[in-house]
Write an enzyme that holds these catalytic residues in place. Structure first.
Site, PDB file in Angstrom:
ATOM      1  N   GLU A 123       0.830  -1.199   0.000  1.00  0.00           N
ATOM      2  CA  GLU A 123       0.000   0.000   0.000  1.00  0.00           C
ATOM      3  C   GLU A 123       0.870   1.255   0.000  1.00  0.00           C
ATOM      4  OE1 GLU A 123      -2.157  -0.817   3.571  1.00  0.00           O
ATOM      5  OE2 GLU A 123      -3.081  -2.604   2.698  1.00  0.00           O
ATOM      6  N   GLU A 156      -5.226  -6.902   2.078  1.00  0.00           N
ATOM      7  CA  GLU A 156      -4.071  -7.715   2.476  1.00  0.00           C
ATOM      8  C   GLU A 156      -4.185  -9.161   2.012  1.00  0.00           C
ATOM      9  OE1 GLU A 156      -5.293  -5.360   4.411  1.00  0.00           O
ATOM     10  OE2 GLU A 156      -3.572  -4.073   4.805  1.00  0.00           O
ATOM     11  N   PHE A 215      -1.612  -5.760  10.415  1.00  0.00           N
ATOM     12  CA  PHE A 215      -2.334  -5.865   9.145  1.00  0.00           C
ATOM     13  C   PHE A 215      -2.193  -7.273   8.554  1.00  0.00           C
ATOM     14  CE2 PHE A 215      -1.651  -1.046   8.077  1.00  0.00           C
ATOM     15  CZ  PHE A 215      -2.297  -0.706   9.259  1.00  0.00           C
ATOM     16  N   HIS A 223      -2.367  -1.343  16.159  1.00  0.00           N
ATOM     17  CA  HIS A 223      -1.162  -1.099  15.353  1.00  0.00           C
ATOM     18  C   HIS A 223       0.118  -1.533  16.053  1.00  0.00           C
ATOM     19  CE1 HIS A 223      -3.884   1.417  13.033  1.00  0.00           C
ATOM     20  NE2 HIS A 223      -2.962   1.551  12.105  1.00  0.00           N
TER      21      HIS A 223
END
Lengths: 322, 352
Positions: free
Chosen positions: A29, A55, A81, A124
């Site tokens: 990305e 993903e 992710f 995250h």
């Protein structure tokens, strides 16, 4: 030699392999505007793909490309992710070679940033190398220096198997002189960063520098600490760990990941099985607690092993020295 | 293999991906490929059928380990799609894909040996029924996880384009997979990158035991093609020529750098979701429905077409059937006589 940052070394490794091998390409990305903005002019959009936020789609596409003769490097951004592509990584990348009886291999490299101590909160901030270490068929590297990052990423691209490269965000700005051309650091080989005789500190990622800082303090307190940087989680360099612990007789493992079934557990189990007779004191592991990562910096800073905590644990280990 | 169809004789393909089915019994076989190809279609359908019937028989005698999902009734979809491909094209399969490698040209001995978990199996006994692969014929693997191979098919298409090989990847999936996230991500990626991929849905009406209308927002999977601005085509999945013609058009589009397509074959499986040795699921479909679809058996229908067009006599058909049965029996014998994997194989094939 050039003075580069850790992340520049990583991108150098990928670009140099793209120059050397037409099978290598990169997907992820926002690559055209971030990591590979400079490289875009040289390699073009047919070697550097900006992907949608898919993903499972693009990691799975990387697997398909790898099954058919290409050498994809997938930039997955933040390590959590990867969970959106868990099925692709676990069911397809890791298992295809075995399940298809060795007819094929899956030479894909998947890179992810490991962000923590950054107030990025739970979605995250994971350190998931232990989680993926439970998946047979994946190799996992966790470099701690710019030199190793470039050498391990180069090895990963040339390896021929699926390799996850976890890059500790705390290290990305670290500078060092690294060779301009590509070189390899072997996957599965730990590095002894500091030699010592009283205890072995086994560590990885940014915790290696904390362990080295602690060792310097301990030296002034007449405790000689050996620091082993794992560099690879899979395969784990059990030989280097065992050799060190057999000499020092004491083991401290420092890992910023959660505690249960983590790489620290595996290091300790290895020593218990094969070097128990060498131990002069019960082993200690310093890890994060088994909690999601909280947002509040005041809370999060309580999670990870600090230099002071490492020093205290080492002193406790060595307290009964004869 | 080159198709003998001209675009004008094809099923209609809308530019905007809206599906419709123009095929009727009236134009069941308007323009036929060569007799050799037609006979090969029938031979492969028979091979798939008899292979699976043998597997069922062995499994029901408790001589085959594990899960076995058959696609008996779906042979026209499988064979029509694969015969529209070139030998170096790729396919990816599903958990219900014994016939797909066969249709792509794989030897059946190693496939049967794989179903029995033998060392001579195509995957050395490590994959089994749901995870066949034969890279020698471009069969890139099958997946026990529904929808999970779809992104890999996109990657195979990407790889083919990057290597400049003019290969196409045909991605088999079922109606159940059309509700997975991987379906959406795969079709979107293939569309935005204009990749040589044909998404081929074997819509047999049931995801395991749950009917399509319960799980799926549209009656036709092909309708979803419009969400990706790619053609969506519906074909009669019991009509091997209809499938062959639609897939031929889709693969030629892909090869001409015109991007992916979605072909949906309406088909049916006669047997249960998987072989369970008598332990049946609670009733979820009417016997009459199964019987109706048996009247549309793809092998019976196609045999009739070949007979009525003078391309195959009853004697030819009987000879072909007995020859195929002998080949399947030989595969079973080969598999049964093969040794199990050596214990050392347990730790092999993890890394290169």
């Amino acid at each position: 030699m050039s003075d580069v940052t850790y992340i520049e070394a990583v991108v150098q490794a990928v670009c140099e392999e793209m120059r050397n091998d037409t099978r290598v390409f990169v997907m992820g990305e926002d690559l055209h505007s971030t990591l590979y903005a400079k490289a875009l002019q040289e390699f073009g959009r047919e070697r550097i793909f900006n992907t949608p936020i898919s993903e499972a789609g693009f990691i799975g596409a990387g697997i398909g490309a790898a099954l058919t003769g290409m050498r994809p490097v997938v930039e997955a951004a933040y390590s959590p992710f990867l969970y959106s592509a868990m099925d692709q990584i676990v069911s397809q990348a890791a298992k295809s070679r075995y399940m298809f009886g060795g007819q094929t291999s899956v030479p894909i490299v998947i890179q992810a940033f490991v962000v923590y101590a950054a107030a990025a909160a739970a979605h995250h901030s994971d350190r998931p190398w232990g989680l993926f270490a439970q998946v047979p068929g994946l190799k996992i590297v966790v470099p701690s220096t710019p030199y190793d990052a470039k050498g391990l990423v180069t090895s990963a691209i040339r390896d021929g198997n699926p390799v996850l490269c976890f890059h500790d965000m705390g290290l990305l700005g670290q500078r060092a002189d690294v060779p301009d051309s590509n070189y390899t650091v072997p996957i599965g080989l730990a590095a002894v960063r500091r030699h010592g005789s009283d205890l072995t500190i086994v560590s990885l990622a940014a915790c290696v520098s904390n362990s080295l800082d602690a060792a310097a303090i301990l030296e002034r307190q007449r405790i000689s600490a050996e620091v082993v940087d794992l560099r690879s989680v899979t395969p784990l360099d059990r030989g280097t760990i065992l050799e060190s612990v057999r000499r020092t007789g004491r083991l401290l493992v420092v890992d910023p990941a959660p505690r249960t079934c983590g790489i620290a557990s595996e290091v300790i189990a290895t020593v218990s099985e094969s070097a128990f007779d060498s131990l002069k004191a019960p082993v200690i592991r310093l890890t994060a607690p088994d909690t999601p990562v909280p947002f509040s910096p005041e809370l999060e800073q309580l999670m990870y092993p600090t230099v002071a905590v490492i020093v205290a644990a080492a002193r406790k280990l060595c307290a009964a020295r004869s | 293999m080159e198709t003998t169809f001209s675009p004008a004789s094809m099923l209609s393909i809308t530019e905007h991906g809206l599906p419709f089915d123009t095929r009727s019994d009236d134009n069941f076989c308007r323009e036929l490929p060569s007799t050799g190809i037609l006979r090969e279609m029938l031979r492969r359908m028979l091979t798939v059928r008899l292979f699976e019937e043998s597997a069922v028989s062995i499994h029901s005698a408790a001589k085959m380990p594990g899960f076995v999902h058959t696609a008996i009734g779906q042979e026209a979809a499988v064979v029509g799609a694969c015969l529209a491909l070139r030998s170096n094209d790729y396919i990816t399969g599903t958990h219900r894909s014994h016939g797909h490698p066969i249709a792509k040209g794989a030897e059946i001995g190693p496939l049967m040996a794989e179903l029995l978990g033998k060392a001579t199996g195509i995957c050395r006994g490590k994959g089994g029924s749901m995870h066949l692969a034969d890279f020698s014929v471009g069969c890139l693997g099958e997946s026990g996880i529904v929808g999970s191979m779809m992104p890999a098919a996109v990657g195979a298409g990407l790889s083919a384009r990057m290597r400049g090989t003019e290969q196409v990847c045909l991605c088999f999936f079922g109606d159940g997979a059309a509700n997975c996230g991987a379906f959406h991500e795969s079709l979107n990626l293939a569309a935005i990158w204009n990749l040589p991929v044909v998404f081929f849905c074997e819509n047999n009406g049931y995801a395991s035991t749950t009917p399509l209308h319960v799980t799926t927002s549209v009656p036709d999977i092909a309708a979803r093609a419009s969400a990706y601005s790619i053609p969506g085509i519906i074909v009669d999945g019991q009509d091997v020529l209809a499938v062959y013609s639609a897939v031929s058009v889709a693969t030629e589009r892909a090869r001409a750098n015109k991007g992916p397509s979605l072909v949906e074959a309406k088909t049916y499986r006669y047997r249960e979701h998987f072989e369970s040795n008598g332990a049946k699921a609670a009733p979820y479909r009417l016997d009459a429905e199964v019987e109706y679809w048996r009247t549309r058996d793809p092998i019976t229908l196609f045999s009739r077409v070949l007979r009525e067009s003078g391309r195959l006599s009853d004697t030819d058909l009987e000879t072909m059937r007995s020859t195929v049965q002998e080949q399947v029996d030989a595969a079973v014998t080969f598999a049964r006589r093969s040794a199990p994997p050596d214990p050392s194989a347990l730790l092999e094939d993890i890394f290169i």
